[in-house]
Design an enzyme around this catalytic site. Structure first.
Site: not given
Length: 500
Positions: A273, A347
């Protein structure tokens, strides 16, 4: 910890540091809400005039303090705004928020009495919960300087109905305390909260409340073939954990599985990030905190339903051992996933946990996760998305969220968006698909791991899980415990025998 209690004393006779009343906007100025009668009498009928002179308007979020006159045992009167005057009573969320405003405004007080309008047990519970949540403070890392939360909150109730009021306050205390536990977990610094320490907290709570807790460490995960959890956790010095927290009731006729994303810190991994996007990533375990709080609440409330929380815990870090974009993971249950972006890690851990939860054949699986920035862009910072493989279940959770005071919105799972994930030539699925509709793509990915015949829903709480702005109502800055109330309400509804 702030205590909650009920008193049948009159507002005028109860000794407290402060007495809270409600005021609203009327056609000709502020209007005193029910519950303020004794206070108005002590002010010789001039309380509205005094408050108006001090600038009170009755607007929501407003709090105005007035020294008490002779005739009141409380030292101070706090008037909180309820918004527009209501002839048929105030909605529950208005009462929750007003009570939260009062608790925040009176931080440092030892005892506060609440004389807000409460005509029934439901309104009493709303006030109690809002006040307890508003009194929340996280001071673990501070060396003084701030005010302590209110020590005791006393709800005033009429003698008739006081038994129902006490039961309502007891429920509010359970849900509020567990929500504040979830907030503590979200607010804890990631150098202190990692998969191992989170698992230890769950074990301690299990021992305290009589819950069965099982922890799979990295060796057990490797042996069991949990490729998603291991793939995400490989880059960290703090290995992953899968924690099962189970509550069973002898009269239960249904079983619920709540699965929570528990990324205790998300750097993005190799798909790192950028600066400005990782400072609050300690909150990426808010889903696991929510399902943990929900199962403990179900136990403490004695709900006649079986509830199992699955905490999928990992830390997503870059290192020489981290999963790379292009790697293929063999997930628990055998499906293979090509990892195109290591920052789409939630996920992956959820997929393992959903498959494992499905092996126990629950009636419903609900997963909760701070899953996608796309959902935050779509719904804003106060609303979570609800997706499901069953339309009735999706609508039920949306409705229950509203009843509990949480903002949500039903979202679709468009079949055409699945194609982007299946175009990989080397695995069964990719962990990324089309860029547009990213929140829906993530939901479709999770759906691939739900066993046939099991109803499943996905709550993407990326927006409301962590509040970065100024406090409002009962919502503090930081962790909010998003989705806990919705899950508890769903467990209560199931226990009552109502199907989705």
């Amino acid at each position: 910890m702030t205590a909650l209690s009920v008193s049948t004393s009159s507002a005028a006779s109860l000794r407290a540091d402060a007495l809270v009343i409600g005021v609203a906007k009327g056609a000709k100025g502020i209007v005193l809400a029910p519950g303020a009668e004794a206070v108005s009498e002590a002010f010789e009928g001039k309380l509205a005039e005094v408050l108006t002179t001090l600038g009170a308007t009755g607007a929501e979020g407003e709090a105005v303090k007035v020294p008490s006159p002779a005739g009141l045992k409380a030292a101070l009167v706090l008037a909180v705004g309820l918004g527009e005057a209501a002839e048929d009573g105030y909605d529950l969320e208005t009462l929750r928020r007003a009570a939260g405003v009062a608790a925040r405004a009176l931080a440092g007080s030892k005892k506060v009495a609440l004389a807000l309008p409460a005509e029934d047990a439901e309104e009493t519970e709303a006030i109690a919960l809002g006040a307890l949540l508003g009194a929340y403070s996280f001071g673990t890392y501070k060396n003084g300087g701030g005010k302590e939360p209110v020590g005791e909150l006393v709800l005033l109730a009429a003698r008739k109905g006081s038994k129902d009021a006490k039961a309502a306050v007891e429920r509010a205390a359970v849900v509020g305390e567990e929500m504040n536990r979830a907030r503590d977990l979200v607010n804890t610094a990631p150098n202190d909260l990692n998969p191992k320490s989170f698992a230890a907290i769950a074990q301690a709570a299990g021992k305290e409340h009589g819950l069965k807790v099982e922890v799979l460490d990295e060796k057990a995960l490797l042996k069991g073939g949990f490729g998603g959890l291991l793939g995400v956790g490989n880059g960290s010095a703090n290995p992953p954990r899968l924690v099962k927290v189970a509550y069973t009731h002898p009269k239960a006729k249904a079983t619920l599985a709540f699965v929570g994303k528990g990324i205790t810190y998300d750097s993005g991994g190799i798909s790192l990030k950028p600066a400005g996007h990782n400072e609050t990533m300690k909150c990426d375990m808010a889903g696991a905190a929510a399902v943990f709080a929900a199962v403990v609440s179900a136990k403490r409330l004695g709900l006649a339903v079986n509830v199992t929380a699955w905490l999928a815990l990992a830390e997503n870090m870059p290192s020489g051992s981290a999963t790379r974009p292009g790697d293929v993971l063999r997930m628990y249950g055998g499906k293979t996933v090509e990892v195109l972006n290591t920052d789409a890690e939630g996920r992956l851990v959820l997929a393992d946990a959903i498959v494992r939860a499905g092996e126990e054949n629950p009636d419903v699986i609900v997963d909760v996760a701070t899953l996608t920035g796309a959902m935050l862009l779509a719904l804003g910072s106060r609303t979570f998305g609800v997706m499901a493989n069953n339309d009735e279940l999706r609508e039920t959770l949306h409705t229950l969220a509203g009843e509990a005071g949480e903002q949500s919105w039903p979202m679709p799972l468009p079949a055409e968006l699945r194609k982007g994930m299946t175009e990989t030539t080397i695995a069964d699925l990719a962990n990324m698909g089309e860029r547009m509709g990213g929140g829906l793509v993530a939901g479709l990915f999770l759906k691939e791991f739900v066993a046939e015949g099991i109803d499943w829903a996905h709550l993407d709480i990326a927006g409301p899980a962590f509040h970065e702005g100024a406090p409002f109502g009962y919502t503090p800055k930081g962790g909010t415990a998003s989705a806990v109330r919705t899950l508890v309400r769903f467990a209560e509804r199931t226990a009552a025998g109502t199907k989705a």
